[in-house]
Design a protein around this motif. Structure first.
Motif, PDB file in Angstrom:
ATOM      1  N   ARG A 193     -12.213  11.961  -7.786  1.00 26.13           N
ATOM      2  CA  ARG A 193     -13.001  11.109  -6.883  1.00 26.13           C
ATOM      3  C   ARG A 193     -12.488   9.679  -6.909  1.00 26.13           C
ATOM      4  NH1 ARG A 193     -17.460  14.220  -5.482  1.00 26.13           N
ATOM      5  NH2 ARG A 193     -17.538  15.934  -6.938  1.00 26.13           N
ATOM      6  N   GLU A 194     -12.170   9.217  -8.135  1.00 22.03           N
ATOM      7  CA  GLU A 194     -11.656   7.848  -8.258  1.00 22.03           C
ATOM      8  C   GLU A 194     -10.347   7.708  -7.511  1.00 22.03           C
ATOM      9  OE1 GLU A 194     -11.241   6.418 -12.304  1.00 22.03           O
ATOM     10  OE2 GLU A 194     -13.200   7.266 -12.793  1.00 22.03           O
ATOM     11  N   VAL A 195      -9.442   8.698  -7.697  1.00 19.68           N
ATOM     12  CA  VAL A 195      -8.123   8.609  -7.058  1.00 19.68           C
ATOM     13  C   VAL A 195      -8.293   8.483  -5.553  1.00 19.68           C
ATOM     14  CG1 VAL A 195      -5.960   9.837  -6.597  1.00 19.68           C
ATOM     15  CG2 VAL A 195      -6.952   9.901  -8.877  1.00 19.68           C
ATOM     16  N   TYR A 196      -9.073   9.411  -4.957  1.00 22.95           N
ATOM     17  CA  TYR A 196      -9.170   9.418  -3.494  1.00 22.95           C
ATOM     18  C   TYR A 196      -9.918   8.190  -2.966  1.00 22.95           C
ATOM     19  CZ  TYR A 196      -6.953  13.904  -3.136  1.00 22.95           C
ATOM     20  OH  TYR A 196      -6.009  14.905  -3.179  1.00 22.95           O
ATOM     21  N   LEU A 197     -11.006   7.788  -3.670  1.00 19.69           N
ATOM     22  CA  LEU A 197     -11.765   6.619  -3.197  1.00 19.69           C
ATOM     23  C   LEU A 197     -10.972   5.338  -3.374  1.00 19.69           C
ATOM     24  CD1 LEU A 197     -15.446   7.137  -4.407  1.00 19.69           C
ATOM     25  CD2 LEU A 197     -14.607   6.940  -2.075  1.00 19.69           C
TER      26      LEU A 197
ATOM     27  N   LEU B 197      -7.889   0.606  -1.546  1.00 17.04           N
ATOM     28  CA  LEU B 197      -6.974  -0.357  -2.187  1.00 17.04           C
ATOM     29  C   LEU B 197      -7.557  -0.927  -3.491  1.00 17.04           C
ATOM     30  CD1 LEU B 197      -5.649  -2.283   0.962  1.00 17.04           C
ATOM     31  CD2 LEU B 197      -4.662  -0.311  -0.163  1.00 17.04           C
ATOM     32  N   GLN B 198      -8.286  -0.093  -4.223  1.00 18.00           N
ATOM     33  CA  GLN B 198      -8.886  -0.579  -5.477  1.00 18.00           C
ATOM     34  C   GLN B 198      -8.308   0.120  -6.702  1.00 18.00           C
ATOM     35  OE1 GLN B 198     -12.963   0.175  -4.568  1.00 18.00           O
ATOM     36  NE2 GLN B 198     -13.337  -1.919  -3.892  1.00 18.00           N
ATOM     37  N   ALA B 199      -7.338   0.990  -6.479  1.00 13.56           N
ATOM     38  CA  ALA B 199      -6.786   1.737  -7.620  1.00 13.56           C
ATOM     39  C   ALA B 199      -5.905   0.822  -8.463  1.00 13.56           C
ATOM     40  CB  ALA B 199      -5.983   2.921  -7.101  1.00 13.56           C
ATOM     41  N   SER B 200      -5.682   1.245  -9.706  1.00  9.15           N
ATOM     42  CA  SER B 200      -4.852   0.434 -10.593  1.00  9.15           C
ATOM     43  C   SER B 200      -3.388   0.556 -10.180  1.00  9.15           C
ATOM     44  CB  SER B 200      -5.033   0.924 -12.027  1.00  9.15           C
ATOM     45  OG  SER B 200      -4.487   2.217 -12.133  1.00  9.15           O
ATOM     46  N   GLY B 201      -2.578  -0.385 -10.681  1.00 11.24           N
ATOM     47  CA  GLY B 201      -1.142  -0.365 -10.382  1.00 11.24           C
ATOM     48  C   GLY B 201      -0.505   0.935 -10.833  1.00 11.24           C
TER      49      GLY B 201
ATOM     50  N   TYR C  37      -1.164   3.687  -8.290  1.00 12.96           N
ATOM     51  CA  TYR C  37      -0.309   3.529  -7.106  1.00 12.96           C
ATOM     52  C   TYR C  37       1.134   3.923  -7.438  1.00 12.96           C
ATOM     53  CZ  TYR C  37      -3.886   1.367  -4.281  1.00 12.96           C
ATOM     54  OH  TYR C  37      -5.020   1.159  -3.552  1.00 12.96           O
ATOM     55  N   PHE C  38       1.593   3.520  -8.628  1.00  7.47           N
ATOM     56  CA  PHE C  38       2.976   3.817  -9.012  1.00  7.47           C
ATOM     57  C   PHE C  38       3.220   5.322  -9.011  1.00  7.47           C
ATOM     58  CE2 PHE C  38       5.920   5.091 -12.387  1.00  7.47           C
ATOM     59  CZ  PHE C  38       7.083   4.444 -11.976  1.00  7.47           C
ATOM     60  N   TRP C  39       2.319   6.079  -9.677  1.00 11.29           N
ATOM     61  CA  TRP C  39       2.530   7.528  -9.791  1.00 11.29           C
ATOM     62  C   TRP C  39       2.344   8.233  -8.450  1.00 11.29           C
ATOM     63  CZ3 TRP C  39       5.394   8.895 -13.500  1.00 11.29           C
ATOM     64  CH2 TRP C  39       5.327   8.255 -14.732  1.00 11.29           C
ATOM     65  N   VAL C  40       1.361   7.748  -7.652  1.00 14.40           N
ATOM     66  CA  VAL C  40       1.152   8.389  -6.335  1.00 14.40           C
ATOM     67  C   VAL C  40       2.403   8.190  -5.472  1.00 14.40           C
ATOM     68  CG1 VAL C  40      -0.146   8.235  -4.169  1.00 14.40           C
ATOM     69  CG2 VAL C  40      -1.369   8.326  -6.345  1.00 14.40           C
ATOM     70  N   ILE C  41       2.932   6.960  -5.460  1.00 12.55           N
ATOM     71  CA  ILE C  41       4.120   6.691  -4.627  1.00 12.55           C
ATOM     72  C   ILE C  41       5.324   7.473  -5.163  1.00 12.55           C
ATOM     73  CG2 ILE C  41       5.773   4.893  -3.939  1.00 12.55           C
ATOM     74  CD1 ILE C  41       3.327   2.959  -3.867  1.00 12.55           C
ATOM     75  N   LEU C  42       5.486   7.482  -6.493  1.00 14.52           N
ATOM     76  CA  LEU C  42       6.635   8.191  -7.083  1.00 14.52           C
ATOM     77  C   LEU C  42       6.602   9.690  -6.756  1.00 14.52           C
ATOM     78  CD1 LEU C  42       9.102   7.745  -9.091  1.00 14.52           C
ATOM     79  CD2 LEU C  42       7.610   8.795 -10.780  1.00 14.52           C
ATOM     80  N   PHE C  43       5.416  10.311  -6.941  1.00 14.03           N
ATOM     81  CA  PHE C  43       5.331  11.756  -6.687  1.00 14.03           C
ATOM     82  C   PHE C  43       5.408  12.076  -5.186  1.00 14.03           C
ATOM     83  CE2 PHE C  43       3.349  11.895 -11.009  1.00 14.03           C
ATOM     84  CZ  PHE C  43       4.388  12.617 -11.587  1.00 14.03           C
ATOM     85  N   THR C  44       4.919  11.146  -4.345  1.00 11.00           N
ATOM     86  CA  THR C  44       5.056  11.362  -2.899  1.00 11.00           C
ATOM     87  C   THR C  44       6.544  11.398  -2.529  1.00 11.00           C
ATOM     88  OG1 THR C  44       2.992  10.190  -2.512  1.00 11.00           O
ATOM     89  CG2 THR C  44       4.444  10.441  -0.614  1.00 11.00           C
ATOM     90  N   LEU C  45       7.279  10.405  -3.023  1.00  8.01           N
ATOM     91  CA  LEU C  45       8.713  10.351  -2.688  1.00  8.01           C
ATOM     92  C   LEU C  45       9.464  11.525  -3.308  1.00  8.01           C
ATOM     93  CD1 LEU C  45       9.394   6.508  -3.024  1.00  8.01           C
ATOM     94  CD2 LEU C  45       9.047   7.852  -0.940  1.00  8.01           C
TER      95      LEU C  45
END
Ligand code: SF4
Ligand code: SF4
Length: 475
Positions: free
Chosen positions: A189-193, A198-202, A205-213
């Protein structure tokens, strides 16, 4: 099957020969050599699709399942606790995790020795995601020939919107994959909310962007390059294979001499075998190899070429199975042997590891105690003339609820405990408690006495005890 499958005549003039790089020869990093995988239907492709869907659904749904007031599957790295439904694994229980990795390794050895690389062909995330990406490619850019033509065409509005739609779909699936993966470590829930507000920790964001790429790159662009050049499993599988391992194999005796012919022609009269050299088995191969060249390490045992060849055999009125799941022994006409020492050995170790894991999980301790002696002085004599030792107790409540804990010592008579002897500890908390123990020197028979610190509590109506050995020093 789509596109050329409607070809009724397989004579040389009517066949469309399309460049398909041979994985073993082509430079796979050259975009000109990219593989255009042709869609295929059949028993094995439908099984692979179903298994892919099941694996994908499990992956997506698991982080959303609740267990009490927490996520059912949650690898809480911040608090060093891994929750898997009712089981909580602490750093102290890492032997359980080690056992789990050993089970996974021996399961892989066992299945590979028996069934070859079925893990790669049916359940490996690289394969599952690659086929999902290919599905979108097919829907948005068209079948294999259309895709090849589209790539060679100059840029136009049609090409632009199709390419944009495909890459947008790939990126959205990659983002969903990345967020789901991160949800195993941070509550979903925290991840998606937080990501979308734009309230997630750095770090999130780092891991979401890395795994997306990584997902976009691996399943969209790298595909078979991952399997052929980067996956270590492809390299060491040869050590597990033997002549009775199931592989995808081409029956050379039956298929050769290969060659085109009309459906009505008698192959024997033409001196031909059953392979009509239609190339479909190569066109559907996700790693771009020609299975007729024999067993190759690039083959991921996906069975797509079996489905393609079976459909050709059906159309020609020949028996299916020119390409099939078989063994080297079978292909050589030798009787296959299922029970062999290596397979039995892997099976025995696997069963033993599973039993050990079940036993260890069922007997996982719900309380743990650690004792640290005061290192500055072995003992002191207090104002009443008693010999006193100082300790720091660390008590860990490994359960999901708060409990009251009682402490005492075994191995020392008539001792006096300085500090609380009954404490309340919240769920999953560690209590650090400095205490002193004093005893009349006449009670000590020797300078060093072995003692046991015992902690007891009630969990679900049962008395649970943790014990830790220590030493009591005297004059
Ligand atoms: S050769 Fe056949 S089984 Fe092997 S990867 Fe290619 S299509 Fe799959
Ligand atoms: S093995 Fe089967 S699919 Fe492959 S070229 Fe021959 S007939 Fe066609």
């Amino acid at each position: 099957m789509s596109e050329e499958s409607s070809n009724k005549d397989y004579s040389k003039a009517n066949r469309i020969k399309i460049h398909q790089p041979d994985a073993s020869k082509a430079d796979r990093f050259n975009p000109r050599n990219r593989i255009y995988v042709r869609a295929v239907d059949g028993l094995w492709s439908s099984l692979r699709r179903r298994m892919g869907w099941i694996a994908m659904l499990f992956f997506l749904i698991l982080p959303w399942l609740p267990w009490g007031d927490r996520q059912a599957v949650w690898f809480n790295l911040a608090e060093q606790k891994f929750h898997v439904f009712g089981l909580t694994i602490w750093p102290q229980d890492l032997t359980l995790l080690a056992a789990l990795f050993m089970i996974a390794a021996f399961a892989l050895f066992f299945v590979t020795t028996y069934l070859g690389r079925v893990w790669c062909g049916y359940t490996c995330p690289q394969t599952v995601w690659t086929f999902i990406f290919i599905w979108f490619e097919e829907k948005l850019e068209g079948a294999r020939n259309k895709r090849m033509k589209l790539d060679q065409m100059p840029w136009s509005f049609d090409k632009l919107w199709r390419k944009t739609a495909k890459h947008t779909a790939w990126l959205l699936i990659s983002l969903l994959t990345a967020m789901t993966f991160v949800s195993y470590f941070v509550p979903s829930r925290e991840v998606y909310l937080e990501v979308f507000t734009l309230q997630a920790s750095g770090a999130v964001y780092f891991w979401v962007i890395l795994f997306t790429l990584a997902t976009y790159g691996n399943a969209g662009w790298m595909r078979e390059i991952m399997c052929i050049h980067m996956c270590p499993y492809a390299r060491f599988q040869a050590a597990m294979f033997d002549k009775n391992t199931y592989i995808v194999g081409y029956d050379t005796k039956r298929g050769e001499t290969r060659g085109p012919r009309s459906r009505k022609a008698d192959p024997k009269a033409l001196g031909l075998g059953d392979c009509i050299d239609c190339d479909l088995c190569v066109q559907v191969c996700p790693t771009g190899i020609d299975i007729r060249n024999g067993l190759q390490y690039e083959c991921i045992n996906c069975g797509a070429c079996i489905d393609a060849c079976d459909s050709t055999m059906e159309r020609m009125g020949y028996a299916k199975g020119l390409i099939s799941y078989t063994t080297e022994n079978k292909l050589e006409g030798i009787k296959e042997k299922v029970l062999r020492p290596k397979l039995v050995g892997y099976g025995v170790v696997l069963t033993a590891m599973i039993l050990v894991f079940i036993y260890a999980s069922a007997n996982i301790a719900s309380v743990r105690i650690d004792i640290i002696r005061d290192r500055n002085q072995l003992y002191t004599e207090n104002t009443q003339g008693m010999t006193e030792n100082t300790f720091t107790l660390k008590i860990l409540n490994k359960t999901e609820t708060a409990h009251e804990y009682q402490m005492h010592i075994d191995g020392l008579n008539n001792y006096k405990w300085y500090g609380p002897q009954t404490v309340q500890i919240a769920a999953g908390e560690v209590l650090t408690l400095p205490i002193s123990v004093a005893v009349d020197p006449v009670e000590l028979k020797r300078p060093i006495t072995k003692i046991d610190f015992i902690v007891t509590t009630e969990v679900n109506g049962e008395t649970v005890e943790a014990k830790q050995e220590s030493r009591f020093f005297g004059p």
